[in-house]
Scaffold this motif. Structure first.
Motif, PDB file in Angstrom:
ATOM      1  N   LEU A 115      44.814 -23.520 -79.438  1.00  0.00           N
ATOM      2  CA  LEU A 115      45.311 -24.875 -79.204  1.00  0.00           C
ATOM      3  C   LEU A 115      44.926 -25.799 -80.356  1.00  0.00           C
ATOM      4  O   LEU A 115      45.743 -26.621 -80.805  1.00  0.00           O
ATOM      5  N   LYS A 116      43.701 -25.683 -80.825  1.00  0.00           N
ATOM      6  CA  LYS A 116      43.277 -26.507 -81.966  1.00  0.00           C
ATOM      7  C   LYS A 116      44.131 -26.221 -83.192  1.00  0.00           C
ATOM      8  O   LYS A 116      44.578 -27.147 -83.890  1.00  0.00           O
ATOM      9  N   ALA A 129      42.005 -29.907 -76.406  1.00  0.00           N
ATOM     10  CA  ALA A 129      41.329 -29.401 -75.203  1.00  0.00           C
ATOM     11  C   ALA A 129      41.749 -30.185 -73.963  1.00  0.00           C
ATOM     12  O   ALA A 129      41.882 -29.601 -72.876  1.00  0.00           O
ATOM     13  N   LEU A 130      41.976 -31.486 -74.117  1.00  0.00           N
ATOM     14  CA  LEU A 130      42.411 -32.291 -72.977  1.00  0.00           C
ATOM     15  C   LEU A 130      43.812 -31.883 -72.537  1.00  0.00           C
ATOM     16  O   LEU A 130      44.104 -31.796 -71.333  1.00  0.00           O
ATOM     17  N   PHE A 131      44.672 -31.606 -73.505  1.00  0.00           N
ATOM     18  CA  PHE A 131      46.013 -31.116 -73.185  1.00  0.00           C
ATOM     19  C   PHE A 131      45.931 -29.774 -72.467  1.00  0.00           C
ATOM     20  O   PHE A 131      46.640 -29.539 -71.474  1.00  0.00           O
ATOM     21  N   GLY A 132      45.061 -28.894 -72.948  1.00  0.00           N
ATOM     22  CA  GLY A 132      44.885 -27.603 -72.303  1.00  0.00           C
ATOM     23  C   GLY A 132      44.351 -27.725 -70.885  1.00  0.00           C
ATOM     24  O   GLY A 132      44.747 -26.970 -69.988  1.00  0.00           O
ATOM     25  N   ILE A 136      46.220 -26.200 -67.586  1.00  0.00           N
ATOM     26  CA  ILE A 136      45.585 -25.257 -66.659  1.00  0.00           C
ATOM     27  C   ILE A 136      45.581 -25.816 -65.243  1.00  0.00           C
ATOM     28  O   ILE A 136      45.902 -25.107 -64.270  1.00  0.00           O
ATOM     29  N   PHE A 137      45.228 -27.082 -65.114  1.00  0.00           N
ATOM     30  CA  PHE A 137      45.199 -27.697 -63.790  1.00  0.00           C
ATOM     31  C   PHE A 137      46.595 -27.723 -63.169  1.00  0.00           C
ATOM     32  O   PHE A 137      46.762 -27.456 -61.968  1.00  0.00           O
TER      33      PHE A 137
END
Length: 459
Positions: A115-116, A129-132, A136-137
């Motif tokens: 993702l990075k 990481a926030l997008f990931g 996931i949620f």
């Protein structure tokens, strides 16, 4: 006196639970008269006639005793074999559990890494990481609505990694505190006092804003207050872990002292003992009484432990403290230090929050209005108030930008700071008035956070 006759005297079948209970309930041995009685008290067999006058047993009983002893030996061998099989199965389960942990944790780390890379390639400054975490949620929520078994399967698969991250979570925030002596060395004393004032006062103000916002929204929407579902707590640290990390620290410290470049570079050579000293501080700090941990938090304990280890090595080697702390956090991918290893987990920490949110989805759904409203309001308040107070107290523009994300977790704060790299604060009110500065912050904030805010409002 009648006593229950030992079952091994009769048959190996007596060791099955049902047969054993049946034998014990129907047959008793009268040791006084040497008789075997049934459950009604009737005599079944008189053993006195099998004894000689001198009190010695006949060959019949001797053979029976020998058979009994042989049978008992067989049982002992079978018990030992069972214990060996149990040990083998335990080892197999441990190996399987470790493999499960490595695979699940590796997938999360790999997802964070890719993702990075994707966000960097696309020149997207929004935290990957926030997008990931949102992805996931969302996937878990969709599966829970359509195929609940799939959602539970994903949760069970990633649970070892989630529990690992949860257990060691404070360690991943420590590196910034360990290298703090290097960061504040070039800051003037007056500016340092201003920063402490803004951080401490701003933390209290942001906390009050978030609290009062949550209370006000709760009263408006009239949320039903119920107890939250209990969350599983990480297992406590064992004595074996403490002594293992202590051994690693001693061996690596002595090795780095006598062979400073044994692993190629000084940073790699110092990595084992600096990492183990940080872990040891966290283990010791976690074991302190609750009354002490309220003041001396485990994060402070492990940061102090790492600094003391660096100070001891710097004194023993004659290099001083600064080079050792520089080796702790190099920020060079090809030559990482202990701090770089720990901070490499920050992205996975954010991704793991998706599993925490899903576990508490009922609580999040019930209090969605309070949670997201207070988070958004307190975050905006923190950014704007920090810029305003920094301007009012005359703090340097570069230092003001560095403390803007003071109420945001470290994993996201580094990305948030990059959003404001193009913003320049001026100490001269004529060249850069305060309203224009705040307007720039406002525009930049809306540009990068418009999508996430809408997503939060929809959850």
């Amino acid at each position: 006196m009648a006593t229950v006759l030992a079952t091994p005297l009769f048959s190996p079948l007596a060791f099955s639970p049902a047969r054993n209970n049946l034998s014990c309930s129907k047959i008793r041995f009268d040791s006084k008269h040497g008789r075997i009685l049934n459950s009604n008290g009737a005599q079944k067999l008189n053993l006195s006639k099998f004894h000689k006058p001198n009190g010695q047993s006949t060959r019949f009983l001797q053979m029976g005793s020998s058979k009994e002893m042989t049978f008992e030996r067989k049982l002992s061998v079978q018990a030992m074999d069972g214990a060996g099989t149990g040990n083998t199965s335990t080892i197999s389960r441990n190996v399987l559990a470790i493999s499960h942990l490595l695979v699940s944790l590796g997938i999360i780390l790999a997802a964070d890494y890719f993702l990075k890379q994707a966000f960097v390639a696309a020149s997207i400054k929004f935290p990957s990481a926030l997008f990931g975490m949102f992805c996931i949620f969302s996937v878990l929520m969709i599966f829970d609505s359509v195929v609940p078994a799939a959602a539970n399967g994903l949760m069970n698969f990633f649970e070892p990694a989630f529990l690992f991250i949860q257990r060691w979570l404070p360690l991943f925030y420590v590196p910034s505190l360990v290298v703090l002596p290097l960061s504040v060395r070039d800051i003037p004393a007056a500016s340092g006092v201003k920063i402490c004032y803004i951080v401490a006062g701003g933390w209290l103000a942001s906390l009050c804003v978030a609290g009062f916002t949550a209370i006000a929204v709760r009263k408006m929407v009239k949320t039903e207050m119920t107890e939250a579902e209990p969350m599983a707590k990480p297992s406590p640290f064992s004595t074996l872990e403490l002594w293992s990390w202590s051994g690693i620290f001693v061996v690596s410290f002595v090795g780095a002292l006598f062979y400073p470049n044994s692993l190629g570079t000084s940073a790699r050579t110092c990595l084992p003992f600096l990492l183990s000293s940080t872990v040891l501080g966290y283990i010791v700090g976690s074991g302190l009484p609750s009354s002490i941990k309220k003041v001396f938090h485990p994060i402070i304990c492990c940061a102090l432990s790492a600094v003391l280890a660096a100070l001891a090595f710097g004194y023993a080697s004659g290099s001083g403290l600064d080079p050792v702390l520089g080796n702790y956090l190099t920020k060079v991918a090809s030559d990482p230090g202990a701090g770089d290893i720990l901070m490499g987990f920050l992205g996975s920490v954010i991704l793991s929050f998706a599993f925490s949110m899903f576990k508490q989805r009922k609580l999040v759904k019930r209090h969605a209005a309070e949670i997201f409203t207070s988070v958004i309001v307190s975050t905006v308040f923190s950014l704007y108030s920090t810029a305003l107070v920094g301007r009012l107290v005359g703090l340097e523009p570069s230092l003001t930008v560095s403390i803007l994300p003071r109420c945001i977790t470290v994993a996201l704060a580094l990305s948030i700071v990059s959003l404001f790299e193009g913003i320049h604060f001026s100490s001269s009110s004529s060249s850069s008035p305060l309203p224009n500065t705040l307007k720039n912050i406002h525009n930049d904030f809306l540009e990068h956070f418009q999508g996430p805010i809408r997503l939060l409002q929809q959850l």
